[in-house]
Design an enzyme around this catalytic site. Sequence first.
Site, PDB file in Angstrom:
ATOM      1  CG  HIS A 249      -1.747  -1.141   1.442  1.00  0.00           C
ATOM      2  ND1 HIS A 249      -1.272  -2.341   1.920  1.00  0.00           N
ATOM      3  CD2 HIS A 249      -3.077  -1.316   1.215  1.00  0.00           C
ATOM      4  CE1 HIS A 249      -2.275  -3.211   1.981  1.00  0.00           C
ATOM      5  NE2 HIS A 249      -3.376  -2.620   1.554  1.00  0.00           N
TER       6      HIS A 249
ATOM      7  CE1 TYR B 194      -0.783   0.373   5.257  1.00  0.00           C
ATOM      8  CE2 TYR B 194      -2.715   0.973   3.972  1.00  0.00           C
ATOM      9  CZ  TYR B 194      -1.999   0.040   4.697  1.00  0.00           C
ATOM     10  OH  TYR B 194      -2.498  -1.212   4.859  1.00  0.00           O
TER      11      TYR B 194
ATOM     12  CB  ALA C  87     -11.304  -4.832   3.301  1.00  0.00           C
TER      13      ALA C  87
ATOM     14  CG  MET D  94      -6.695   2.937   3.478  1.00  0.00           C
ATOM     15  SD  MET D  94      -5.936   2.562   5.068  1.00  0.00           S
ATOM     16  CE  MET D  94      -7.243   3.115   6.198  1.00  0.00           C
TER      17      MET D  94
ATOM     18  CG  ASN E  96     -15.578  -0.121   7.725  1.00  0.00           C
ATOM     19  OD1 ASN E  96     -14.750  -0.821   7.127  1.00  0.00           O
ATOM     20  ND2 ASN E  96     -15.602   1.188   7.628  1.00  0.00           N
TER      21      ASN E  96
ATOM     22  CG  HIS F 162      -5.970  -3.779  10.047  1.00  0.00           C
ATOM     23  ND1 HIS F 162      -6.401  -3.596   8.744  1.00  0.00           N
ATOM     24  CD2 HIS F 162      -5.063  -4.792   9.994  1.00  0.00           C
ATOM     25  CE1 HIS F 162      -5.764  -4.459   7.950  1.00  0.00           C
ATOM     26  NE2 HIS F 162      -4.952  -5.197   8.694  1.00  0.00           N
TER      27      HIS F 162
END
Length: 260
Positions: free
Chosen positions: A77, A79, A107, A198, A222, A234
Amino acid sequence: MSAAAIIRDRAGAEPVALAVVLGSGLGGLAERVEEAVRIPYAELPGFPAAGVSGHAGALVVGRLSGARVALLAGRAHYYETGDAAAMRGAIETLAALEVGALLLTNAAGSTRPAMPPGALMAISDHIAWSGRNPLIGDASDARFCDMTDAYDPSLRARLKALDPELHEGVYAWFSGPSFETPAEIRAVAMLGADAVGMSTAPETILARRCGLRVAGVSVITNFAAGMSATALTHAQTKAEADRASARFERLVAAFAEGFA
Ligand code: HPA
């Protein structure tokens, strides 16, 4: 040796019809692959060192529903290191292998009350809300790639035909790793985002740059920030992805059948 050559050497030269990037908590699909050859990313030049929990870091080549597939269990990712092109080597390898299509899964949080946790969403388009583009620094004219219908409409139609309850919507890519604020969610929902996450968007850009056909599926884990009383974690993402995994795996297995 290139990653593509290593994969052909170990898993055989038969063309891969469908590649699938598995999102957080969705790695269970790899267990369904028959005649599986598992190659850790560490042995594939250019592949990321995947280190996020819920992400295994191996390429699994074999057969799913009779189709020759390559599953990427684990992704890098933006991040993690600040590199939006972290999946470039992996995606260029899929292009070198001339895979028939690439299914990106993730997700995601839902911005729509009518799309609750447990729902699956076919991605129709994305908003790269992180502001970063993985093609920055790419010096060729191919960097100016058209992003119209980046998520292939015919592949999306196939997905929808397989699951009548499948939602369809726009995925907004946030950098993470913090979750979004409720104000950010209200803002992107107003701008047309149905789900937030993300990952995926930079991979779609990289894949379109290489000319790959792309489909995307979000597993809604969610309601996005500010929409419910449940705190975002997470652990919750992984637990909800796990709960939705049977439906998700059924959809991907049925999708793969079309590539047999
Ligand atoms: N936001 C960003 N990424 C996510 C979310 C979310 O709400 N849920 C799962 N991944």
